[in-house]
Design a protein around this motif. Structure first.
Motif, PDB file in Angstrom:
ATOM      1  N   LEU A 360      12.801 -46.452 -43.538  1.00  0.00           N
ATOM      2  CA  LEU A 360      13.849 -45.546 -44.008  1.00  0.00           C
ATOM      3  C   LEU A 360      14.087 -44.375 -43.067  1.00  0.00           C
ATOM      4  N   ARG A 361      13.172 -44.108 -42.163  1.00  0.00           N
ATOM      5  CA  ARG A 361      13.400 -43.021 -41.207  1.00  0.00           C
ATOM      6  C   ARG A 361      14.285 -43.477 -40.051  1.00  0.00           C
ATOM      7  N   THR A 362      14.048 -44.673 -39.568  1.00  0.00           N
ATOM      8  CA  THR A 362      14.829 -45.168 -38.431  1.00  0.00           C
ATOM      9  C   THR A 362      16.000 -46.042 -38.864  1.00  0.00           C
ATOM     10  N   ARG A 363      15.972 -46.482 -40.150  1.00  0.00           N
ATOM     11  CA  ARG A 363      16.971 -47.420 -40.693  1.00  0.00           C
ATOM     12  C   ARG A 363      16.909 -48.774 -40.000  1.00  0.00           C
ATOM     13  N   LYS A 364      15.824 -49.068 -39.356  1.00  0.00           N
ATOM     14  CA  LYS A 364      15.661 -50.354 -38.690  1.00  0.00           C
ATOM     15  C   LYS A 364      14.807 -51.290 -39.534  1.00  0.00           C
ATOM     16  N   SER A 365      15.028 -52.592 -39.359  1.00  0.00           N
ATOM     17  CA  SER A 365      14.208 -53.571 -40.054  1.00  0.00           C
ATOM     18  C   SER A 365      12.843 -53.674 -39.377  1.00  0.00           C
ATOM     19  N   ILE A 366      11.853 -54.071 -40.147  1.00  0.00           N
ATOM     20  CA  ILE A 366      10.493 -54.258 -39.632  1.00  0.00           C
ATOM     21  C   ILE A 366      10.190 -55.743 -39.671  1.00  0.00           C
ATOM     22  N   LYS A 367       9.874 -56.311 -38.520  1.00  0.00           N
ATOM     23  CA  LYS A 367       9.599 -57.741 -38.447  1.00  0.00           C
ATOM     24  C   LYS A 367       8.164 -58.029 -38.857  1.00  0.00           C
ATOM     25  N   LEU A 368       7.994 -59.079 -39.630  1.00  0.00           N
ATOM     26  CA  LEU A 368       6.668 -59.483 -40.091  1.00  0.00           C
ATOM     27  C   LEU A 368       5.989 -60.346 -39.020  1.00  0.00           C
ATOM     28  N   THR A 369       5.372 -59.688 -38.062  1.00  0.00           N
ATOM     29  CA  THR A 369       4.675 -60.381 -36.979  1.00  0.00           C
ATOM     30  C   THR A 369       3.176 -60.420 -37.278  1.00  0.00           C
ATOM     31  N   PRO A 370       2.437 -61.360 -36.670  1.00  0.00           N
ATOM     32  CA  PRO A 370       1.010 -61.519 -37.000  1.00  0.00           C
ATOM     33  C   PRO A 370       0.148 -60.283 -36.761  1.00  0.00           C
ATOM     34  N   ASP A 371       0.590 -59.381 -35.882  1.00  0.00           N
ATOM     35  CA  ASP A 371      -0.222 -58.190 -35.596  1.00  0.00           C
ATOM     36  C   ASP A 371       0.178 -56.988 -36.446  1.00  0.00           C
ATOM     37  N   LEU A 372       1.028 -57.207 -37.470  1.00  0.00           N
ATOM     38  CA  LEU A 372       1.528 -56.107 -38.300  1.00  0.00           C
ATOM     39  C   LEU A 372       0.695 -55.940 -39.562  1.00  0.00           C
ATOM     40  N   SER A 373       0.315 -54.703 -39.843  1.00  0.00           N
ATOM     41  CA  SER A 373      -0.299 -54.339 -41.116  1.00  0.00           C
ATOM     42  C   SER A 373       0.401 -53.090 -41.641  1.00  0.00           C
ATOM     43  N   ILE A 374       0.518 -52.974 -42.955  1.00  0.00           N
ATOM     44  CA  ILE A 374       1.088 -51.775 -43.574  1.00  0.00           C
ATOM     45  C   ILE A 374       0.261 -51.419 -44.799  1.00  0.00           C
ATOM     46  N   ILE A 375      -0.056 -50.150 -44.935  1.00  0.00           N
ATOM     47  CA  ILE A 375      -0.786 -49.634 -46.090  1.00  0.00           C
ATOM     48  C   ILE A 375       0.045 -48.545 -46.742  1.00  0.00           C
ATOM     49  N   ALA A 376       0.228 -48.632 -48.052  1.00  0.00           N
ATOM     50  CA  ALA A 376       0.974 -47.613 -48.777  1.00  0.00           C
ATOM     51  C   ALA A 376       0.123 -46.367 -48.964  1.00  0.00           C
ATOM     52  N   GLY A 377       0.702 -45.211 -48.669  1.00  0.00           N
ATOM     53  CA  GLY A 377       0.034 -43.953 -48.964  1.00  0.00           C
ATOM     54  C   GLY A 377       0.362 -43.512 -50.381  1.00  0.00           C
ATOM     55  N   SER A 378      -0.237 -42.409 -50.798  1.00  0.00           N
ATOM     56  CA  SER A 378       0.088 -41.918 -52.136  1.00  0.00           C
ATOM     57  C   SER A 378       1.070 -40.763 -52.086  1.00  0.00           C
ATOM     58  N   VAL A 379       0.972 -39.884 -51.093  1.00  0.00           N
ATOM     59  CA  VAL A 379       1.879 -38.734 -51.003  1.00  0.00           C
ATOM     60  C   VAL A 379       2.049 -38.345 -49.539  1.00  0.00           C
ATOM     61  N   GLY A 380       3.290 -38.060 -49.143  1.00  0.00           N
ATOM     62  CA  GLY A 380       3.534 -37.497 -47.824  1.00  0.00           C
ATOM     63  C   GLY A 380       3.112 -36.040 -47.792  1.00  0.00           C
ATOM     64  N   LEU A 381       2.451 -35.620 -46.698  1.00  0.00           N
ATOM     65  CA  LEU A 381       1.938 -34.253 -46.587  1.00  0.00           C
ATOM     66  C   LEU A 381       2.572 -33.455 -45.450  1.00  0.00           C
ATOM     67  N   VAL A 382       2.672 -34.067 -44.275  1.00  0.00           N
ATOM     68  CA  VAL A 382       3.190 -33.376 -43.093  1.00  0.00           C
ATOM     69  C   VAL A 382       4.249 -34.255 -42.445  1.00  0.00           C
ATOM     70  N   ARG A 383       5.361 -33.634 -42.082  1.00  0.00           N
ATOM     71  CA  ARG A 383       6.416 -34.368 -41.382  1.00  0.00           C
ATOM     72  C   ARG A 383       6.932 -33.513 -40.245  1.00  0.00           C
ATOM     73  N   ASN A 384       6.938 -34.086 -39.052  1.00  0.00           N
ATOM     74  CA  ASN A 384       7.413 -33.398 -37.854  1.00  0.00           C
ATOM     75  C   ASN A 384       6.736 -32.043 -37.659  1.00  0.00           C
ATOM     76  N   GLY A 385       5.437 -32.001 -37.940  1.00  0.00           N
ATOM     77  CA  GLY A 385       4.646 -30.799 -37.717  1.00  0.00           C
ATOM     78  C   GLY A 385       4.691 -29.772 -38.811  1.00  0.00           C
ATOM     79  N   ASN A 386       5.498 -29.997 -39.857  1.00  0.00           N
ATOM     80  CA  ASN A 386       5.636 -29.040 -40.945  1.00  0.00           C
ATOM     81  C   ASN A 386       5.091 -29.616 -42.250  1.00  0.00           C
TER      82      ASN A 386
END
Length: 490
Positions: A360-386
């Protein structure tokens, strides 16, 4: 009637202004900060550094001292320990009628990026030192005898001004010199919970930490199921909670963002139906996809199972309540979704499962390649240093989650792509108090993170380094969790 006093709690926003520190987010490497600890009195922390592997260092960090003691919190009719002022004032009168002196305390839950300030009130009875917990427990018994429900509370958990102490473990992985890789694991199956230690040992991980939340509100044998997105080895094993924070792992890169997932079943005759979930219990009229990693049987709910091979060919149409064989997937329908399968999915035909992930930040699709892993976080804390705490979007905008202190597992990335993993132990009065969201965000900025998220915490917080549990989980023993992030030697 006893005199009532109003002790006004400091808002966290105000309380933390004095502890704010300059961000080290512009640093180009991942070096442990030389400045004072960002929480409490901002004293210099003590730290011990251990070289774990090339590009990986472990820091044992301690700061602060124990000055908080105990009190007794009176429960409101809702069962919570806080409520609106009128409700709390009624409880004050009730406590005083029982012969105890009550204090009405205002708590200001600070505003976060997507939720406004919330003011609530607690009713407290007495204060005792750290060594006098048994005296607080005696007051709880007296109130119980008077028909008033209450509990012993450690004041360090409140989330207001404190002197600590804090006990944190920090792993810094330098993108310039690290030669391993990152991955996610759910252990032996999606449904089963396992300790981080067991998952680390199975993957021969150099470092491992617990991942995101898992579903404690489902059947006992299914409680390893992640609440949110999970991709392991390029396979979608749990669908996203739309927009929730996540970390994308690929090779030796880690990227924090927000992701949505869409899964659609497309039958040979052109029929299309949205798949409502992946590897979780099915609700009425839902279509759920089960993969061989599920580790449990499909729901025996009177619906229908359609078994697919790797190419989408329908190898069987069967009654539900059976296991998923290796090399297959199962589309399970209940209610109207079962009717759709009956109409569009006959044995010998095909059903393609179309899976799409979007950053959702880049609006690009993410390809499901064998070296890809994704873990859901619970809450965003810091973005762009803030500091940017997205508690409401991530479903964690309560007083308990935002303001109160808990054990935390934190993940951050630096400007040059280095990775920071941290645990702050808590719920151990006199030893370590944990952190609230604002404190966790400040801590990660202090460490140099330009992006950071909160993973699962509480009793789930665990860090394993070279097959040794290095933090102290608040349960006293390591808890089984749904998934883990593992740092691999290659």
């Amino acid at each position: 009637m006893s005199r009532r006093t109003l002790a006004v709690g400091l808002s966290m926003a105000a309380a933390l202004t004095a502890t704010a520190v300059p961000a080290s987010a512009d640093q180009l490497s991942v070096n442990f900060p030389s400045g004072r600890f960002p929480l409490g009195a901002r004293e210099a922390p003590t730290k011990t550094q251990t070289s774990v592997a090339q590009g990986i260092d472990l820091y044992d960090v301690k700061a602060g001292n124990a000055t908080d003691g105990y009190t007794v919190s009176v429960l409101m009719p809702s069962g919570r320990d806080y409520g609106m002022r009128s409700t709390a004032e009624a409880k004050v009168a009730e406590v005083e009628a029982a012969g105890e002196t009550a204090t009405l305390q205002e708590f200001v839950r600070p505003a976060v990026a997507d939720a406004p300030v919330q003011v609530v009130y607690m009713v407290r009875v007495g204060t005792w030192s750290l060594k006098e917990k048994d005296k607080a427990a005696e007051t709880v018994k007296k109130l119980k005898d008077a028909g008033i429900k209450s509990k012993v509370d450690y004041l360090g958990d409140d989330g207001l001004k404190t002197s600590g102490p804090w006990d944190a473990k920090v792993v810094m992985i330098d993108a310039r010199t690290f030669r391993g890789s990152y991955a996610a694991t759910l252990g032996t199956s999606v449904a089963k919970r396992e300790t981080v230690s067991a998952m680390a040992k199975d993957k021969n991980a150099v470092v491992a930490v617990n991942g995101g939340f898992f579903n404690i509100h489902t059947a006992k044998n299914l409680r390893g199921e992640p609440v949110g997105l999970s991709v392991v080895g390029g396979k979608l094993l749990s669908d996203a909670v739309p927009g929730r924070s996540a970390v994308v792992l690929k090779g030796r890169t880690a990227h924090i963002t927000e992701i949505t997932s869409t899964v659609t079943a497309i039958s040979q005759d052109g029929g299309r139906l949205v798949v409502n979930g992946v590897n979780r219990a099915a609700a009425t009229d839902e279509l759920v996809l089960y993969t061989e990693e599920y580790g449990a049987k499909t729901p025996a709910d009177g619906g229908s199972d359609v078994v697919l091979d790797a190419n989408g060919k329908i190898t069987a149409v069967r009654a539900p309540g059976a296991a998923i064989a290796a090399g297959t997937r199962v589309l399970h329908g209940s209610g109207t979704a079962a009717d759709w399968l009956s109409e569009h999915a006959q044995e010998g035909g095909t059903v393609q499962v179309d899976t799409k992930l979007q950053d959702l930040r880049t609006r690009k699709s993410i390809k499901l390649t064998p070296d890809l892993s994704i873990i859901a976080g619970s809450v965003g804390l810091v973005r762009n240093g803030n500091v940017k705490i997205t508690a409401k979007r991530d479903g964690q905008d309560s007083v308990n989650m935002i303001l109160r202190r808990h054990p935390r597992t934190l993940l951050g990335t630096t400007k040059n792509g280095s990775l920071i993993l941290a645990t702050i132990d808590g719920r151990q009065p006199g030893v370590t108090i944990g952190a609230n969201f604002t404190e966790a965000a400040q801590f990660m900025r202090w460490l140099g993170a330009t992006q950071a998220i909160n993973l699962d915490g509480g009793g789930s917080s665990a860090m394993v380094v070279n097959n040794k549990l290095v933090n102290r989980p608040s349960d006293g023993v390591e808890r089984g969790v749904g998934d883990a992030l593992v740092v691999l030697p290659k």
